[in-house]
Scaffold this motif. Structure first.
Motif, PDB file in Angstrom:
ATOM      1  N   ALA A 140      37.990   2.959 -12.646  1.00  0.00           N
ATOM      2  CA  ALA A 140      38.931   3.602 -11.698  1.00  0.00           C
ATOM      3  C   ALA A 140      39.407   4.479 -13.292  1.00  0.00           C
ATOM      4  N   GLU A 141      39.894   3.215 -14.016  1.00  0.00           N
ATOM      5  CA  GLU A 141      40.034   3.717 -15.397  1.00  0.00           C
ATOM      6  C   GLU A 141      38.871   4.970 -15.853  1.00  0.00           C
ATOM      7  N   GLN A 142      37.657   3.547 -15.901  1.00  0.00           N
ATOM      8  CA  GLN A 142      37.133   4.437 -16.769  1.00  0.00           C
ATOM      9  C   GLN A 142      36.636   5.527 -16.499  1.00  0.00           C
ATOM     10  N   ALA A 143      36.269   5.810 -15.397  1.00  0.00           N
ATOM     11  CA  ALA A 143      35.699   7.040 -14.370  1.00  0.00           C
ATOM     12  C   ALA A 143      36.988   8.264 -14.926  1.00  0.00           C
ATOM     13  N   LYS A 144      36.236   9.619 -15.728  1.00  0.00           N
ATOM     14  CA  LYS A 144      37.173  10.211 -15.464  1.00  0.00           C
ATOM     15  C   LYS A 144      35.798  11.372 -15.232  1.00  0.00           C
ATOM     16  N   GLN A 145      36.036  11.113 -13.244  1.00  0.00           N
ATOM     17  CA  GLN A 145      35.659  12.368 -12.851  1.00  0.00           C
ATOM     18  C   GLN A 145      36.120  13.313 -11.704  1.00  0.00           C
ATOM     19  N   PRO A 146      35.601  14.098 -11.625  1.00  0.00           N
ATOM     20  CA  PRO A 146      36.191  15.421 -11.066  1.00  0.00           C
ATOM     21  C   PRO A 146      36.929  14.833  -9.640  1.00  0.00           C
ATOM     22  N   PRO A 147      37.517  16.139  -9.422  1.00  0.00           N
ATOM     23  CA  PRO A 147      38.811  15.287  -7.969  1.00  0.00           C
ATOM     24  C   PRO A 147      37.619  15.118  -6.490  1.00  0.00           C
ATOM     25  N   TRP A 148      38.336  15.533  -5.275  1.00  0.00           N
ATOM     26  CA  TRP A 148      37.850  15.693  -4.169  1.00  0.00           C
ATOM     27  C   TRP A 148      38.834  17.339  -3.523  1.00  0.00           C
ATOM     28  N   ASN A 149      37.169  17.646  -4.203  1.00  0.00           N
ATOM     29  CA  ASN A 149      37.653  19.188  -3.503  1.00  0.00           C
ATOM     30  C   ASN A 149      37.581  18.775  -1.667  1.00  0.00           C
ATOM     31  N   VAL A 150      39.730  19.477  -1.379  1.00  0.00           N
ATOM     32  CA  VAL A 150      39.702  19.087  -0.182  1.00  0.00           C
ATOM     33  C   VAL A 150      40.604  20.120   0.643  1.00  0.00           C
ATOM     34  N   LEU A 151      39.643  21.459   1.331  1.00  0.00           N
ATOM     35  CA  LEU A 151      39.720  22.787   1.657  1.00  0.00           C
ATOM     36  C   LEU A 151      40.498  23.234   2.963  1.00  0.00           C
ATOM     37  N   VAL A 152      41.974  23.214   3.084  1.00  0.00           N
ATOM     38  CA  VAL A 152      43.002  23.252   3.930  1.00  0.00           C
ATOM     39  C   VAL A 152      42.464  24.413   4.532  1.00  0.00           C
ATOM     40  N   VAL A 153      42.128  24.861   5.506  1.00  0.00           N
ATOM     41  CA  VAL A 153      41.741  26.116   6.265  1.00  0.00           C
ATOM     42  C   VAL A 153      43.317  26.492   7.435  1.00  0.00           C
ATOM     43  N   ASP A 154      44.152  27.405   7.601  1.00  0.00           N
ATOM     44  CA  ASP A 154      45.266  26.908   8.706  1.00  0.00           C
ATOM     45  C   ASP A 154      45.885  28.633   8.344  1.00  0.00           C
ATOM     46  N   ASP A 155      47.032  29.713   9.475  1.00  0.00           N
ATOM     47  CA  ASP A 155      46.955  30.494   8.726  1.00  0.00           C
ATOM     48  C   ASP A 155      48.397  30.272   8.644  1.00  0.00           C
ATOM     49  N   GLU A 156      49.023  28.551   9.337  1.00  0.00           N
ATOM     50  CA  GLU A 156      50.176  28.835   9.187  1.00  0.00           C
ATOM     51  C   GLU A 156      50.443  28.537   7.674  1.00  0.00           C
TER      52      GLU A 156
ATOM     53  N   LEU B 162      39.209   6.090  -4.775  1.00  0.00           N
ATOM     54  CA  LEU B 162      38.102   5.536  -5.570  1.00  0.00           C
ATOM     55  C   LEU B 162      38.355   6.429  -7.917  1.00  0.00           C
ATOM     56  N   GLY B 163      39.783   5.840  -8.148  1.00  0.00           N
ATOM     57  CA  GLY B 163      39.896   7.029  -9.347  1.00  0.00           C
ATOM     58  C   GLY B 163      39.904   7.905  -9.670  1.00  0.00           C
ATOM     59  N   ARG B 164      39.687   8.944  -8.112  1.00  0.00           N
ATOM     60  CA  ARG B 164      39.467  10.607  -8.569  1.00  0.00           C
ATOM     61  C   ARG B 164      40.640  10.474  -7.753  1.00  0.00           C
ATOM     62  N   PRO B 165      41.591  11.721  -8.531  1.00  0.00           N
ATOM     63  CA  PRO B 165      42.466  13.002  -7.555  1.00  0.00           C
ATOM     64  C   PRO B 165      41.939  13.365  -6.536  1.00  0.00           C
ATOM     65  N   LEU B 166      43.219  14.459  -5.358  1.00  0.00           N
ATOM     66  CA  LEU B 166      42.317  14.775  -5.137  1.00  0.00           C
ATOM     67  C   LEU B 166      43.068  16.766  -5.321  1.00  0.00           C
ATOM     68  N   ASN B 167      42.020  17.397  -4.873  1.00  0.00           N
ATOM     69  CA  ASN B 167      41.884  18.778  -5.538  1.00  0.00           C
ATOM     70  C   ASN B 167      42.250  19.537  -3.750  1.00  0.00           C
ATOM     71  N   ILE B 168      43.604  20.424  -4.150  1.00  0.00           N
ATOM     72  CA  ILE B 168      43.503  20.690  -2.521  1.00  0.00           C
ATOM     73  C   ILE B 168      43.740  22.001  -2.694  1.00  0.00           C
ATOM     74  N   ILE B 169      42.310  22.962  -1.977  1.00  0.00           N
ATOM     75  CA  ILE B 169      42.268  24.551  -1.527  1.00  0.00           C
ATOM     76  C   ILE B 169      42.879  24.976  -0.891  1.00  0.00           C
ATOM     77  N   SER B 170      43.413  26.418  -0.670  1.00  0.00           N
ATOM     78  CA  SER B 170      43.918  26.299   0.693  1.00  0.00           C
ATOM     79  C   SER B 170      43.035  28.026   0.810  1.00  0.00           C
ATOM     80  N   SER B 171      43.190  28.197   1.543  1.00  0.00           N
ATOM     81  CA  SER B 171      42.797  29.114   3.070  1.00  0.00           C
ATOM     82  C   SER B 171      43.714  29.636   4.285  1.00  0.00           C
ATOM     83  N   TYR B 172      43.314  31.299   4.286  1.00  0.00           N
ATOM     84  CA  TYR B 172      44.446  31.265   5.468  1.00  0.00           C
ATOM     85  C   TYR B 172      43.388  31.526   6.839  1.00  0.00           C
TER      86      TYR B 172
END
Ligand code: C2E
Ligand code: SIN
Ligand code: SIN
Ligand code: FE
Length: 532
Positions: A16-32, A49-59
């Motif tokens: 996990a430390e060795q990997a400087k990998q891109p985040p997991w992109n999570v798309l939240v789709v909700d009108d509220e 797995l050593g990769r952070p989450l990146n939350i993307i919002s759309s409405y």
């Protein structure tokens, strides 16, 4: 057991430390808007797995679709069902799977109306991975659902990646194998170059564009004016350069590296490109130019070196097999001459046979390579006549039925001579010797094969043989006038001969005539030297 568990943990942490990998992109789709807030909070500071989450919002569904059209690196969608319309969520799911053909992104449906689940069939059809009522989405439950789904996404991506690697590798390997078994024409070198490029791309470079070039005119080619660089194969934006001669100017950016690679006879790893150097002892210098940054670890560089060495050897083999088959062809001509000269009136017969066979093969749509093999092998069609006694072979008149029986054995004998040979030309020669007296309607010999049970090569040589025998004198007959020869061929269509071969024959009649002229009986026997 403790010991093992510890090790496993350590590995995991180190990985996990060795990997400087891109985040997991999570798309939240909700009108509220609240849902976005809560979700972000719930998923804050999680990594997997050593990769952070990146939350993307759309409405809205439409907005989410825009995002999905633009990027293919979304791992997971948390998708509301009811937004701008009752079914906006399900519509989006369908569009993702069917229109965008995105089958990797994972989808968790969330609905504000507990108990109103979409139909099972919808869930299956659109590959919806989980289904939750919003009220259910406590931090713990969301956390569990998201991590579980990311795990399956990761599995899918790993499999996809392996599959694409495998496909690319297999394709590349296939080309190399094809190329090393295709011999005669320049085209096989092109195939070879393409194989090399695909191999390397599959192994190491996915994004970059590449050129595979041959430097003609030796090692000073790039610095001098008389050198030429020919692009054997190119990918992406360089593709139009395929098969072209390349001005040095067009490679200006790479010039220093190319000079260095050629000077040192070594591959060059520059920050924004890679020049692979391939040289075989007798072939020209080949360069692989990868345009773009190439980050190579140590194992990668040794892999490339190994690959380059193999390529050089493969290239050398390719050149060598050119030579071998050239040698084979020469030997075959000499062998055929010896055989034919036992019956003195067939001087240029084998040369005409070879050329007729080539013309017919090409007219019937065979590749250059296949036609070349048929051409090379056809002079051996009567090799079995070596075993026929002179008194029968050179009898100046009609044969008795017993003599005819002896004569007819030449087909089977020819087959026996070559049938266990390994070179392709001789394998083809065995088949042609065996089948050149078969007839389309099954009335031929020795097997009485019918129609397409006779190989195309056999059908081609059968016609070429009879055409030539009728057109020229034999010890037992005079030459026929051409009109009568052509009439006999036409009359034999569908009975003695394959109609398709007869048709091909008449389509290339002018070239047939030209060959007949070039290798006429009153000319001295010639070696295979069409340039003269
Ligand atoms: P070839 O002389 O090279 O003839 C090849 C084929 O051309 C013959 O195969 C036959 O299909 C055709 N052909 C040649 N001359 C004539 C002809 O006058 N009329 C017609 N309709 N077709 C002709 P085939 O018949 O299987 O003969 C195979 C080989 O047997 C011939 O090769 C030749 O070496 C020998 N042969 C055939 N007939 C005689 C013959 O009457 N006397 C002698 N001495 N040899 C013969
Ligand atoms: C899924 O489609 O939800 C799981 C498929 C997989 O993990 O391979
Ligand atoms: C070839 O494939 O080279 C000739 C065609 C055949 O003999 O069937
Ligand atoms: Fe024959």
């Amino acid at each position: 057991m403790d010991q093992n568990e510890d090790d496993w943990l350590k590995d995991d942490v180190a990985g996990a430390e060795q990997a400087k990998q891109p985040p997991w992109n999570v798309l939240v789709v909700d009108d509220e808007p609240d849902i976005h807030q809560v979700t972000k909070l719930a998923l804050a500071n999680i990594d997997f797995l050593g990769r952070p989450l990146n939350i993307i919002s759309s409405y809205t569904g439409a907005e989410a679709l825009d995002i999905l059209r633009q990027r293919n690196d979304i791992a997971l969608i948390l998708l509301d069902v009811v937004m701008e319309s009752e079914n906006a969520g399900l519509d989006l799911a369908r569009t993702i799977r069917e229109e965008l053909q995105n089958h990797t992104v994972r989808i968790i449906l969330r609905t504000g109306q507990p108990g109103v689940a979409p139909e099972r069939q919808v869930i299956e059809t659109y590959d919806i991975n989980d289904y939750k009522a919003k009220t259910e989405l406590t931090r713990d439950k969301l956390f569990t659902a998201v991590l579980g789904t990311l795990r399956s996404y990761n599995d899918i991506m790993t499999i996809e990646h392996q599959r694409s690697m495998l496909d690319a590798n297999r394709r590349g390997l296939l080309k190399v194998i094809e190329a090393s078994s295709t011999i005669f024409r320049q085209q096989s070198l092109l195939q070879f170059a393409q194989g090399v490029l695909e191999q390397l791309q599959a192994l190491l470079f996915f994004e970059q564009e590449a050129l595979y070039v041959v430097v003609q005119g030796g090692l000073t080619a790039l610095t001098g004016h008389d050198g030429e660089i020919k692009v054997m194969y190119a990918t992406g934006g360089y593709q139009p350069l395929c098969g072209q001669d390349l001005d040095n100017g067009e490679l200006e950016r790479f010039k220093d590296s190319i000079d260095q690679a050629i000077g040192q006879e070594h591959s060059i790893y520059a920050p924004d490109h890679f020049i692979g150097f391939f040289k075989s002892p007798h072939g020209p210098v080949n360069l692989l130019i990868i345009d773009g940054p190439v980050a190579l670890s140590h194992p990668d560089t040794s892999l490339i070196e190994l690959f380059c060495r193999n390529v050089s050897i493969a290239y050398e083999n390719l050149m060598l097999s050119h030579e071998i088959e050239d040698t084979q062809r020469t030997i075959i001509y000499q062998l055929s001459e010896v055989i034919e000269h036992r019956s003195p009136d067939t001087g240029n017969h084998i040369h005409r046979m070879a050329e007729f066979s080539w013309l017919l093969a090409k007219a019937l749509g065979l590749s250059d390579e296949e036609a070349t093999i048929v051409r090379a092998a056809s002079p051996l069609h009567d090799a079995g006549k070596v075993a026929i006694p002179d008194v029968v072979l050179n009898k100046p008149g009609p044969l008795t039925p017993e003599e005819r029986k002896i004569m007819d054995r030449h087909a089977e004998i020819g087959y026996q001579i070559f049938k266990d040979a390994r070179p392709r030309i001789l394998k083809m020669a065995a088949m042609i010797a065996h089948e050149h007296h078969e007839q389309w309607n099954g009335h031929g010999y020795p097997q009485g094969l019918v129609g397409e049970a006779i190989s195309l090569a056999g059908r081609i040589v059968a016609l070429a043989d009879v055409y030539d025998a009728l057109s020229h004198a034999r010890c037992y007959k005079k030459p026929w006038p051409q009109e009568e020869v052509l009439a006999a061929i036409r009359a034999g269509s569908g009975s003695q001969f394959d109609p398709a071969v007869v048709e091909a024959f008449f389509n290339v009649l002018p070239q047939i005539d030209e060959v007949r002229e070039r290798f006429a009986e009153n000319k001295p026997p010639q070696m295979d030297n069409p340039g003269q």
